[in-house]
Design an enzyme around this catalytic site. Structure first.
Site, PDB file in Angstrom:
ATOM      1  N   ILE A 174       0.843  -1.156  -0.148  1.00 43.22           N
ATOM      2  CA  ILE A 174      -0.059  -0.072   0.028  1.00 43.22           C
ATOM      3  C   ILE A 174       0.867   1.210   0.020  1.00 43.22           C
ATOM      4  CG2 ILE A 174      -1.479   1.339   1.228  1.00 43.22           C
ATOM      5  CD1 ILE A 174      -2.676  -1.354   2.356  1.00 43.22           C
ATOM      6  N   ASP A 193      11.913   3.212   5.411  1.00 45.82           N
ATOM      7  CA  ASP A 193      11.944   1.539   5.503  1.00 45.82           C
ATOM      8  C   ASP A 193      13.063   1.132   5.594  1.00 45.82           C
ATOM      9  OD1 ASP A 193      11.491  -1.082   4.613  1.00 45.82           O
ATOM     10  OD2 ASP A 193       9.445  -0.516   3.849  1.00 45.82           O
ATOM     11  N   ALA A 253      -3.284   1.529   8.525  1.00 51.16           N
ATOM     12  CA  ALA A 253      -2.612   0.160   8.853  1.00 51.16           C
ATOM     13  C   ALA A 253      -3.053  -0.717   9.954  1.00 51.16           C
ATOM     14  CB  ALA A 253      -1.015   0.256   9.023  1.00 51.16           C
ATOM     15  N   ARG A 254      -2.714  -0.679  10.992  1.00 52.05           N
ATOM     16  CA  ARG A 254      -3.336  -1.143  12.146  1.00 52.05           C
ATOM     17  C   ARG A 254      -3.356  -0.400  13.265  1.00 52.05           C
ATOM     18  NH1 ARG A 254      -5.240  -3.793   8.647  1.00 52.05           N
ATOM     19  NH2 ARG A 254      -5.504  -6.316   8.666  1.00 52.05           N
ATOM     20  N   ASP A 277      -8.335   5.570  10.161  1.00 56.40           N
ATOM     21  CA  ASP A 277      -9.479   4.367   9.743  1.00 56.40           C
ATOM     22  C   ASP A 277      -9.177   3.306  10.615  1.00 56.40           C
ATOM     23  OD1 ASP A 277     -11.394   3.734   7.592  1.00 56.40           O
ATOM     24  OD2 ASP A 277      -9.708   2.282   6.889  1.00 56.40           O
ATOM     25  N   GLU A 282     -11.211  -1.821  17.750  1.00 58.33           N
ATOM     26  CA  GLU A 282     -11.968  -1.370  16.957  1.00 58.33           C
ATOM     27  C   GLU A 282     -13.439  -1.838  17.017  1.00 58.33           C
ATOM     28  OE1 GLU A 282     -11.074  -2.075  12.710  1.00 58.33           O
ATOM     29  OE2 GLU A 282      -8.969  -1.172  12.936  1.00 58.33           O
ATOM     30  N   HIS A 301     -12.833   1.670   9.503  1.00 58.84           N
ATOM     31  CA  HIS A 301     -12.101   0.849   8.715  1.00 58.84           C
ATOM     32  C   HIS A 301     -12.693   0.581   7.280  1.00 58.84           C
ATOM     33  CE1 HIS A 301      -8.993  -2.787   9.563  1.00 58.84           C
ATOM     34  NE2 HIS A 301      -9.050  -2.500   8.245  1.00 58.84           N
ATOM     35  N   LEU A 302     -12.716   1.781   6.486  1.00 56.99           N
ATOM     36  CA  LEU A 302     -13.444   1.693   5.329  1.00 56.99           C
ATOM     37  C   LEU A 302     -12.517   1.942   4.083  1.00 56.99           C
ATOM     38  CD1 LEU A 302     -13.861   4.938   4.285  1.00 56.99           C
ATOM     39  CD2 LEU A 302     -15.607   5.141   5.649  1.00 56.99           C
TER      40      LEU A 302
END
Length: 343
Positions: A174, A193, A253-254, A277, A282, A301-302
């Site tokens: 992503i 990264d 992400a999370r 998101d 959640e 989370h859409l």
């Protein structure tokens, strides 16, 4: 893992392993017809419990499982009931929830529609970068309250997307798509990264920086790090506190990748803004202060595939099944050795 045999395979027996709701959402009538053209498809409904007599009867003759949200773990007991199983094609992103060590040990080939699911997440991220850069959400709220024309010539110079600095945390599938979508825009793009070197960063068209520098310099920082044992609370209080005043943190992400308590303190103090998101948990508890914070946008989370975007997942999965049945092998394989880097 042994290589797949060359040439077309005999017509395989396939079954759906996911929740019935996921099956009906992702695999519409056209997709099911296309799947039945490629395989002998076990009758619906999809299998969401692999321990029932019906499931065991289906598993006994299956060569391919088409999995999705709600698929139970494919553990050693399930695999014993499926002696012919040779491949799993997942109609969603992460396979961590159902592809187990027993699958890898058996040499089962695995494919995922993660590349297709990355598209709407990247689109959501780009949209939020642009909207927050122009302060669209805050200005719309103020405009609704005042119902008057603002003095445009008094707009702060911090508002706008000209030469704004965007930091991307992790060149995941992503993250890379977000970088690609940012190309036509007038941004300075930073990347952190640890698995990307200077040469690859140059190819991506980004400036490779350390994590601390990414958060210190970014007007917007977008999180694309998978949740792994080593990435829980990777975005901690020190990084959040180092962000520029009025900077924006975007997390698709999370939730647990970010120290939510530290982020809550920062946004409640009005230091930074956030687009979340994902949260941890959640959804958030009803009394959590983030619900009441005007400089935080919470979405349920859409960002991932929804509605007509599910067709993209189905099409990629069907393409992978067509390749596998013809002996070409998967275009989007999931490799065991890459699991440490995947969501």
């Amino acid at each position: 893992m042994t290589a797949p045999p060359a040439g077309p395979r005999p017509r395989p027996r396939a079954a759906l392993a996911m929740s019935p709701d996921a099956a009906s959402a992702v695999l519409g009538p056209e997709s099911l017809t296309a799947l039945a053209d490629l395989c002998d498809l076990a009758p619906l409904p999809a299998l969401d419990d692999l321990t029932t007599p019906r499931a065991r009867a289906v598993l006994a003759g299956v060569d391919l499982l088409v999995t999705g949200w709600g698929c139970p773990p494919l553990d050693a007991d399930v695999l014993r009931a499926a002696p012919r199983l040779r491949a799993v094609v997942h109609t969603a992103g992460s396979v961590r929830g159902h592809v187990t060590a027993a699958c890898w040990e058996r040499g089962i080939e695995v494919s995922s529609a993660a590349a297709a699911n990355a598209v709407p997440v990247a689109e959501y991220t780009l949209a939020m970068i642009l909207l927050t850069g122009k302060r669209v959400l805050e200005t719309a709220r103020e405009h609704r309250a005042s119902r008057t024309a603002p003095d445009w010539l008094r707009t702060p110079r911090t508002v706008g997307n000209h030469h704004r600095t965007v930091g991307i945390l992790s060149a995941s599938l992503i993250g890379r798509q977000v970088i690609e979508l940012l190309r036509p825009h007038d941004f300075e793009v930073l990347l952190h990264d640890p698995y990307v070197d200077a040469g690859e960063a140059a190819q991506l068209g980004v400036e490779l920086v350390g994590r601390a520098e990414l958060f210190r310099r970014g007007d917007t920082v977008s999180v694309h790090t998978p949740l792994l044992p080593g990435t829980r609370h990777l975005v901690g209080r020190n990084l959040i506190d180092s962000m520029r005043p009025d900077a924006v943190l975007i997390n698709t992400a999370r939730g647990a990748v970010v120290d939510q308590d530290a982020l809550t303190d920062a946004v409640l103090a009005g230091r930074i803004r956030a687009v979340l998101d994902v949260t941890d948990p959640e959804p958030l508890p009803p009394d959590h202060p983030l619900w009441r914070c005007d400089n935080v946008l919470l979405t349920p989370h859409l960002a991932g595939s929804q509605g007509n975007e599910w067709r993209r997942l189905a099409d990629l999965a069907l393409s992978e099944i067509a390749r596998w049945t013809s002996g070409e092998g998967f275009r989007h394989p999931v490799r065991r050795e890459r699991l440490a880097f995947l969501a």
